[in-house]
Scaffold this active site. Structure first.
Site, PDB file in Angstrom:
ATOM      1  N   CYS A   1     -36.190  13.025 -55.135  1.00 36.60           N
ATOM      2  CA  CYS A   1     -36.398  14.257 -55.084  1.00 36.60           C
ATOM      3  C   CYS A   1     -37.071  14.583 -53.733  1.00 36.60           C
ATOM      4  O   CYS A   1     -37.020  15.619 -53.098  1.00 36.60           O
ATOM      5  CB  CYS A   1     -37.303  14.597 -56.408  1.00 36.60           C
ATOM      6  SG  CYS A   1     -38.722  13.764 -56.568  1.00 36.60           S
TER       7      CYS A   1
ATOM      8  N   HIS B   1     -43.076  15.331 -59.315  1.00 40.76           N
ATOM      9  CA  HIS B   1     -41.630  15.580 -58.614  1.00 40.76           C
ATOM     10  C   HIS B   1     -41.679  16.712 -57.558  1.00 40.76           C
ATOM     11  O   HIS B   1     -42.749  17.229 -57.505  1.00 40.76           O
ATOM     12  CB  HIS B   1     -40.910  16.327 -59.928  1.00 40.76           C
ATOM     13  CG  HIS B   1     -39.532  16.969 -59.668  1.00 40.76           C
ATOM     14  ND1 HIS B   1     -38.569  15.886 -59.336  1.00 40.76           N
ATOM     15  CD2 HIS B   1     -39.199  18.259 -59.587  1.00 40.76           C
ATOM     16  CE1 HIS B   1     -37.526  16.910 -59.010  1.00 40.76           C
ATOM     17  NE2 HIS B   1     -37.767  17.994 -58.823  1.00 40.76           N
TER      18      HIS B   1
END
Ligand code: ZN
Length: 396
Positions: free
Chosen positions: A68, A341
């Site tokens: 990510c 994330h």
């Protein structure tokens, strides 16, 4: 994760710049050897389109092994038409093995796949494999600021291969082809220049040194560990003079002993694409890294002349007139330092609309959605802006 915040962070910022300068030196040595390899005949990808920016709609990147962070940075690079304009001009390495290991070339292939395909998202696995050759691993939670520096250094180093033109040497386009990449182009696009002043407080001696940096690493806390309230406050704090006393004293050659010094930083030059690193990951007081997620608003439009004082600048009128910026992208982090994330909010330069790139999911968002990354002190999982990428309003 990120570097120190607060007081100790002040001393770190120059180390960061120095690291980069030293790396660049080492790169020159590396390249000497590789420059002896037979020079590639000029070959470029025939089918690469002009810009990355949403030609066939926004395309996501699948998450391959916790990628990510990499995906977010790639989207920020690809949506920057100034960067893709440079990337398009690289020359394809001649041999298969060189192709596999060449970061700019693999980046270009990925960009081409994103632009040509009609897929909702593509896999960055080949690019990730290429990076693994340089010890950038998958299945690791990267720090976006560090990974950005690593990527940029790899791109710069490998774009500097023999095919790279030298500015000033004649290279007029032949048959409508573009000139090869100049390393100055890439540096001009991203590099910030500051001047560090060190003044002895006992005598009047002063030393000045120019340093280049890839990001402005802004502390989000002041020296009393109080939260700074806005991005403008962080900028002012970064450029605010600091007294080096007690154990921070420096040796003065004039005085012949360690004396108190005043350290200050002056802004010399700002690039087309300016990357600001909010130092939200804090190492202070314990080995445990914690995240500072407090509310810290940033503006859509940023005029450095309105933020910094005359004393904090070392630039001419022409340079300063160009210090008008518009927010282009926000790389946001959610979660904790150990489990988090990344996603990227990016403003399309052709459409002037904001998009959120969350791995394979891409959707149009509003400015209010972007503002949700300002942060909140009681935030546990929500997103906070970590990298802010501003672009000059008027390209020179
Ligand atoms: Zn002195």
């Amino acid at each position: 994760m990120g570097k120190r915040s607060g007081r100790q962070g002040r001393r770190k910022k120059l180390e960061l710049a120095l690291n980069e300068a030293m790396k660049a030196e080492a790169d020159v040595q590396d390249n000497k050897k590789e420059a002896e390899e037979p020079q590639a005949k000029e070959r470029r990808l025939p089918s690469v389109f002009g810009v990355a920016d949403l030609k066939n709609g926004a395309v996501g990147l699948y998450n391959v092994g916790q990628s990510c962070c990499l995906n977010s940075l790639l989207q920020v690079f690809f949506m920057n038409i100034h960067f893709t304009g440079i990337l398009r001009r690289i020359i394809v390495p001649p041999h298969a093995a060189q192709k596999r290991r060449n970061v700019p070339y693999q980046m270009l292939l990925l960009l081409e796949e994103m632009q040509c395909g009609k897929q909702k998202a593509v896999s960055p696995i080949d690019f990730a494999c290429c990076l693994s050759e340089y010890k950038v691993k998958l299945f690791v939670q990267h720090d976006a600021a560090q990974l950005f520096l690593t990527l940029w250094n790899l791109i710069k180093k490998q774009i500097k291969k023999p095919e790279l033109g030298v500015k000033g040497r004649s290279c007029s386009p032949v048959n409508g082809e573009k000139c090869p990449v100049h390393i100055e182009d890439l540096s001009d696009l991203y590099t910030i220049c500051v001047q560090e002043h060190l003044a002895c407080q006992k005598c009047s001696s002063e030393t000045k040194r120019n340093t280049s940096m890839l990001t402005l690493p802004l502390p989000v806390l002041n020296y009393n560990s109080q939260m700074l309230k806005t991005l403008e406050d962080c900028l002012q704090y970064f450029f605010h003079p600091e007294e080096l006393t007690d154990h921070n004293m420096c040796f003065c050659e004039q005085c012949g002993k360690r004396t108190p010094f005043l350290q200050s930083m002056k802004l010399v030059h700002l690039p087309q694409t300016l990357t600001i690193h909010l130092k939200r990951f804090c190492f202070e007081k314990s080995a445990y890294v914690h995240k500072l997620s407090h509310y810290l608003p940033f503006p859509q439009e940023l005029d450095f002349n309105a933020v910094l004082t005359e004393n904090q600048c070392q630039a001419g009128d022409n340079e300063k007139a160009a210090w008008q910026y518009e927010l282009f992208a926000v790389v946001a982090h959610s979660g904790s330092t150990s489990c988090g994330h990344y996603c990227a909010y990016i403003r399309s330069l052709t459409e002037c609309k904001w998009y959120c790139f969350n791995d394979s999911e891409v959707c149009q968002v509003s400015w209010d959605d972007v503002k949700s990354t300002y942060g909140h002190s009681s935030l546990h999982w929500g997103e906070t802006a970590y990298l802010l990428i501003y672009m000059k309003k008027h390209s020179q």
